[in-house]
Design a protein around this motif. Structure first.
Motif, PDB file in Angstrom:
ATOM      1  N   GLY A   1       1.956 -16.151   7.961  1.00  0.00           N
ATOM      2  CA  GLY A   1       1.588 -14.975   8.733  1.00  0.00           C
ATOM      3  C   GLY A   1       2.596 -13.860   8.709  1.00  0.00           C
ATOM      4  N   ASP A   2       3.883 -14.150   8.436  1.00  0.00           N
ATOM      5  CA  ASP A   2       4.890 -13.101   8.480  1.00  0.00           C
ATOM      6  C   ASP A   2       4.802 -12.165   7.280  1.00  0.00           C
ATOM      7  N   ARG A   3       3.935 -12.456   6.310  1.00  0.00           N
ATOM      8  CA  ARG A   3       3.795 -11.573   5.149  1.00  0.00           C
ATOM      9  C   ARG A   3       2.660 -10.578   5.317  1.00  0.00           C
ATOM     10  N   SER A   4       2.022 -10.581   6.439  1.00  0.00           N
ATOM     11  CA  SER A   4       0.845  -9.745   6.621  1.00  0.00           C
ATOM     12  C   SER A   4       1.187  -8.357   7.152  1.00  0.00           C
ATOM     13  N   SER A   5       2.430  -7.933   7.100  1.00  0.00           N
ATOM     14  CA  SER A   5       2.793  -6.618   7.584  1.00  0.00           C
ATOM     15  C   SER A   5       2.482  -5.565   6.519  1.00  0.00           C
ATOM     16  N   LEU A   6       2.524  -4.296   6.921  1.00  0.00           N
ATOM     17  CA  LEU A   6       2.235  -3.195   6.005  1.00  0.00           C
ATOM     18  C   LEU A   6       3.335  -3.046   4.966  1.00  0.00           C
ATOM     19  N   ASP A   7       4.581  -3.336   5.335  1.00  0.00           N
ATOM     20  CA  ASP A   7       5.673  -3.244   4.363  1.00  0.00           C
ATOM     21  C   ASP A   7       5.497  -4.250   3.235  1.00  0.00           C
ATOM     22  N   ALA A   8       5.061  -5.443   3.595  1.00  0.00           N
ATOM     23  CA  ALA A   8       4.827  -6.449   2.559  1.00  0.00           C
ATOM     24  C   ALA A   8       3.661  -6.044   1.652  1.00  0.00           C
ATOM     25  N   LEU A   9       2.666  -5.353   2.225  1.00  0.00           N
ATOM     26  CA  LEU A   9       1.538  -4.915   1.418  1.00  0.00           C
ATOM     27  C   LEU A   9       1.949  -3.848   0.415  1.00  0.00           C
ATOM     28  N   LEU A  10       2.849  -2.954   0.811  1.00  0.00           N
ATOM     29  CA  LEU A  10       3.297  -1.890  -0.091  1.00  0.00           C
ATOM     30  C   LEU A  10       4.307  -2.369  -1.117  1.00  0.00           C
ATOM     31  N   ASN A  11       4.980  -3.479  -0.855  1.00  0.00           N
ATOM     32  CA  ASN A  11       5.956  -4.015  -1.806  1.00  0.00           C
ATOM     33  C   ASN A  11       5.209  -4.842  -2.857  1.00  0.00           C
ATOM     34  N   LEU A  12       4.713  -4.149  -3.868  1.00  0.00           N
ATOM     35  CA  LEU A  12       3.834  -4.792  -4.845  1.00  0.00           C
ATOM     36  C   LEU A  12       4.576  -5.781  -5.724  1.00  0.00           C
ATOM     37  N   TRP A  13       5.861  -5.571  -5.959  1.00  0.00           N
ATOM     38  CA  TRP A  13       6.591  -6.426  -6.902  1.00  0.00           C
ATOM     39  C   TRP A  13       6.712  -7.859  -6.404  1.00  0.00           C
ATOM     40  N   THR A  14       6.620  -8.049  -5.078  1.00  0.00           N
ATOM     41  CA  THR A  14       6.728  -9.412  -4.552  1.00  0.00           C
ATOM     42  C   THR A  14       5.480 -10.256  -4.836  1.00  0.00           C
ATOM     43  N   TYR A  15       4.375  -9.615  -5.223  1.00  0.00           N
ATOM     44  CA  TYR A  15       3.151 -10.363  -5.430  1.00  0.00           C
ATOM     45  C   TYR A  15       3.010 -10.920  -6.835  1.00  0.00           C
ATOM     46  N   LEU A  16       3.741 -10.341  -7.792  1.00  0.00           N
ATOM     47  CA  LEU A  16       3.664 -10.895  -9.141  1.00  0.00           C
ATOM     48  C   LEU A  16       4.178 -12.328  -9.197  1.00  0.00           C
ATOM     49  N   PRO A  17       5.368 -12.646  -8.622  1.00  0.00           N
ATOM     50  CA  PRO A  17       5.776 -14.063  -8.591  1.00  0.00           C
ATOM     51  C   PRO A  17       4.808 -14.947  -7.815  1.00  0.00           C
ATOM     52  N   PHE A  18       4.205 -14.396  -6.750  1.00  0.00           N
ATOM     53  CA  PHE A  18       3.251 -15.200  -5.984  1.00  0.00           C
ATOM     54  C   PHE A  18       1.997 -15.478  -6.808  1.00  0.00           C
ATOM     55  N   LEU A  19       1.487 -14.456  -7.516  1.00  0.00           N
ATOM     56  CA  LEU A  19       0.342 -14.673  -8.389  1.00  0.00           C
ATOM     57  C   LEU A  19       0.669 -15.664  -9.494  1.00  0.00           C
ATOM     58  N   TYR A  20       1.873 -15.531 -10.028  1.00  0.00           N
ATOM     59  CA  TYR A  20       2.284 -16.468 -11.069  1.00  0.00           C
ATOM     60  C   TYR A  20       2.396 -17.882 -10.501  1.00  0.00           C
ATOM     61  N   SER A  21       2.833 -17.990  -9.254  1.00  0.00           N
ATOM     62  CA  SER A  21       2.904 -19.295  -8.605  1.00  0.00           C
ATOM     63  C   SER A  21       1.522 -19.905  -8.453  1.00  0.00           C
ATOM     64  N   CYS A  22       0.529 -19.078  -8.118  1.00  0.00           N
ATOM     65  CA  CYS A  22      -0.842 -19.591  -8.003  1.00  0.00           C
ATOM     66  C   CYS A  22      -1.377 -20.034  -9.365  1.00  0.00           C
ATOM     67  N   VAL A  23      -1.104 -19.236 -10.399  1.00  0.00           N
ATOM     68  CA  VAL A  23      -1.568 -19.599 -11.736  1.00  0.00           C
ATOM     69  C   VAL A  23      -0.889 -20.884 -12.206  1.00  0.00           C
ATOM     70  N   SER A  24       0.415 -21.005 -11.945  1.00  0.00           N
ATOM     71  CA  SER A  24       1.123 -22.218 -12.341  1.00  0.00           C
ATOM     72  C   SER A  24       0.619 -23.441 -11.582  1.00  0.00           C
ATOM     73  N   PHE A  25       0.232 -23.259 -10.320  1.00  0.00           N
ATOM     74  CA  PHE A  25      -0.329 -24.374  -9.558  1.00  0.00           C
ATOM     75  C   PHE A  25      -1.653 -24.824 -10.157  1.00  0.00           C
ATOM     76  N   VAL A  26      -2.490 -23.866 -10.553  1.00  0.00           N
ATOM     77  CA  VAL A  26      -3.753 -24.216 -11.224  1.00  0.00           C
ATOM     78  C   VAL A  26      -3.468 -24.917 -12.550  1.00  0.00           C
ATOM     79  N   GLY A  27      -2.446 -24.433 -13.272  1.00  0.00           N
ATOM     80  CA  GLY A  27      -2.076 -25.078 -14.528  1.00  0.00           C
ATOM     81  C   GLY A  27      -1.578 -26.501 -14.346  1.00  0.00           C
ATOM     82  N   VAL A  28      -0.815 -26.735 -13.299  1.00  0.00           N
ATOM     83  CA  VAL A  28      -0.323 -28.087 -13.028  1.00  0.00           C
ATOM     84  C   VAL A  28      -1.469 -29.023 -12.653  1.00  0.00           C
ATOM     85  N   LEU A  29      -2.427 -28.533 -11.875  1.00  0.00           N
ATOM     86  CA  LEU A  29      -3.613 -29.340 -11.570  1.00  0.00           C
ATOM     87  C   LEU A  29      -4.418 -29.632 -12.836  1.00  0.00           C
ATOM     88  N   MET A  30      -4.485 -28.646 -13.731  1.00  0.00           N
ATOM     89  CA  MET A  30      -5.176 -28.859 -14.991  1.00  0.00           C
ATOM     90  C   MET A  30      -4.467 -29.933 -15.826  1.00  0.00           C
TER      91      MET A  30
END
Length: 531
Positions: A176-205
């Motif tokens: 919940g602490d990532r739901s602030s407006l500052d976190a939404l505008l900080n786009l660079w922090t989401y690339l590692p998170f997206l990559y983390s989601c993709v890697s999790f799907v890859g590990v399940l695969m």
């Protein structure tokens, strides 16, 4: 003092230049290999069909170059961990050698950072751009490539907004602490998170396809190498199949000449592919299908005849024993890692410290153990790719030589990139090596979840064990079923024979009584005359 600082800055500059040159040379080698691999499978007539439009040819080539770049990054990601393990052992064996001074922690750290960066760019920018660019038609009013470039960038931007919004929703749901407006505008922090989601799907695969690949590898090796042929006369089998081929060919010629049945020459075993009820085209098609099967058998037996006895009786058993040994060692290491996680001896794979190359060996067995770990990592990669090819072949999406279209190449590159970037995480989760994940790979947050890592190890060990036991007992179970079926058939035949022995005398006796009654009946002759 100034001279020392100048010398230090000069040394740092030279080290940086040397590392960048090594990175460039390694990338050129991987890119050339990827280009040759794609050239083997891509549709060769694509550029010829598009040669009338120069813009189409440019679009096709740019998309192809981006696919080659992504495939080179996936190969680098697959080789990253084995190369790092071998480099550490080389530095320990030759600490003062002049020829390996360029191999240091800064170089390996830079490799991990470059692979992580290019993996993100390839997954979220280059491959989507290649697909959208190849499928774009261009905005009206623009000539040349400009309209197609504008359309691709706009669609890619809209897709990026959707992905970032989805990442924001998921991160806000998880924390919940990532739901602030500052976190939404900080786009660079989401690339590692997206990559983390993709890697999790890859590990399940990988959890699904790696155990399947262990089993499939035995079949692949058995198809490549010739099996030992005990108690078989290959020359006799070859002659039998050759005679069968000649007979089938004569039947085909007879069918073409007369259009009738293939009775000449008459089949010795009508139950096997009986075609006596067919005529003309249907008969010829069935005979041609039989001829193809016989040709395949002749080719197989001829290949077995030409193979040396040493290769048949030594190479095949050794290859099977090697696969079985590597799989067994992998399962034992996963079980050991699971017990150590339960007891608390081993930490979670989330890396929080800086690793220095060349300080200590990664294995208790020294360079031999580290070499075994590198082979196990490559073996896991090969097994997972083999397991991944199984559903692809069922869906008919596997690449075929000189027949694969560009859109399928883009999709396969994306799958391979997600697969190879998840490979270091799989190896670290299973405890195959003690080498820490460097760079951003070691900062993926879900690696610090104890329940998830423990459950993954347990499921992997149980699945691989079940697949191996099922594979090696399949022939025994099949033989037991055939024996049980044979015994059942024999029992049924004996019961039918016993019943026939009982029923036959009774039927014969009733027939005799009927005949006797007819003969003794005085009206029998009158009835017979009237009839």
């Amino acid at each position: 003092m100034d001279d020392e600082e100048a010398d230090l800055r000069e040394q740092i500059f030279h080290n940086n230049v040397r590392e960048q040159i090594i990175f460039l040379l390694l990338f050129i080698l991987l890119y050339l290999f990827s280009f040759m691999l794609i050239e083997k499978f891509r549709h060769r007539d694509s550029e010829d069909l598009l040669s009338s439009d120069e813009d189409e040819v440019k679009v096709y080539r740019i998309s192809l170059w981006l696919c080659t770049f992504a495939l080179a990054v996936s190969l680098g990601s697959a080789l990253l961990l084995p190369v790092s393990i071998v480099s550490n052992e080389v530095l320990i064996l030759y600490p003062n050698s002049y020829y390996v001074k360029w191999l240091n922690s800064s170089l390996i750290q830079g490799l991990w950072n470059h692979v992580f960066l290019f993996s993100n760019l390839s997954l979220f920018v280059f491959l989507p751009f290649a697909y959208l660019f190849s499928e774009s038609t261009g905005f009206p009013g623009y000539r040349g490539l400009k309209g197609r470039v504008y359309e691709t960038f706009i669609v890619l931007a809209l897709l990026g907004v959707v992905m970032l919004g989805l990442a924001y929703v998921i991160s806000a749901w998880l924390e919940g602490d990532r739901s602030s407006l500052d976190a939404l505008l900080n786009l660079w922090t989401y690339l590692p998170f997206l990559y983390s989601c993709v890697s999790f799907v890859g590990v399940l695969m990988l959890l699904v396809f790696t155990p399947l690949g262990f089993v499939r590898l035995f079949g692949v090796v058995g198809g490549v190498l010739v099996k030992p042929q005990f108690l078989r006369d290959l020359n006799e089998e070859y002659n039998v199949h050759s005679c069968e081929k000649q007979t089938t060919q004569r039947r085909i010629n007879n069918s073409l000449a007369t259009g009738g049945s293939y009775i000449s020459p008459e089949p010795m075993c009508p139950s096997r592919g009986d075609l006596s009820g067919l005529r003309n085209g249907a008969l010829q098609a069935g005979l041609n299908e039989q001829l193809e099967k016989i040709d395949a058998k002749i080719k197989e037996v001829d290949n077995q005849r030409k193979t040396s006895p040493l290769q048949r009786n030594v190479a095949y058993p050794l290859a099977m024993l090697l696969l079985l040994a590597l799989t067994t060692i992998t399962v034992l290491m996963v079980l050991q890692n699971t017990l150590e996680l339960l007891i608390g001896i081993k930490a979670l794979p989330l890396s929080t410290r800086q690793f220095t190359l060349g300080i200590a060996s990664l294995s208790k067995l020294g360079w031999a153990g580290a070499t075994l770990e590198a082979f196990l990592i490559l073996y896991l990669h090969a097994a997972s790719l083999t397991g991944l090819a199984t559903p692809m072949s069922m869906l008919r999406v596997l690449p075929r030589a000189r027949q694969t279209p560009l859109t399928r190449i883009i999709a396969l590159c994306a799958v391979l990139l997600a697969h190879s970037t998840a490979q270091p995480l799989l190896v670290k989760i299973l405890g195959i090596t003690n080498f820490d994940l460097l760079g951003e790979f070691g900062r993926i947050e879900w690696l610090g979840n104890f329940k998830l890592v423990l459950l993954y190890n347990a499921i992997f060990a149980a699945t691989v064990t079940f697949c191996l036991v099922s594979e090696f007992t399949a022939s025994v179970r099949r033989e037991l079923y055939n024996r049980f079926k044979w015994l059942t058939d024999v029992f049924v035949m004996q019961e039918n024979l016993h019943l026939s022995k009982i029923v036959s005398p009774i039927a014969r006796l009733s027939t005799e009584r009927t005949v006797t009654a007819e003969k003794t009946d005085p009206n029998h002759d009158k009835i017979k005359k009237n009839i």
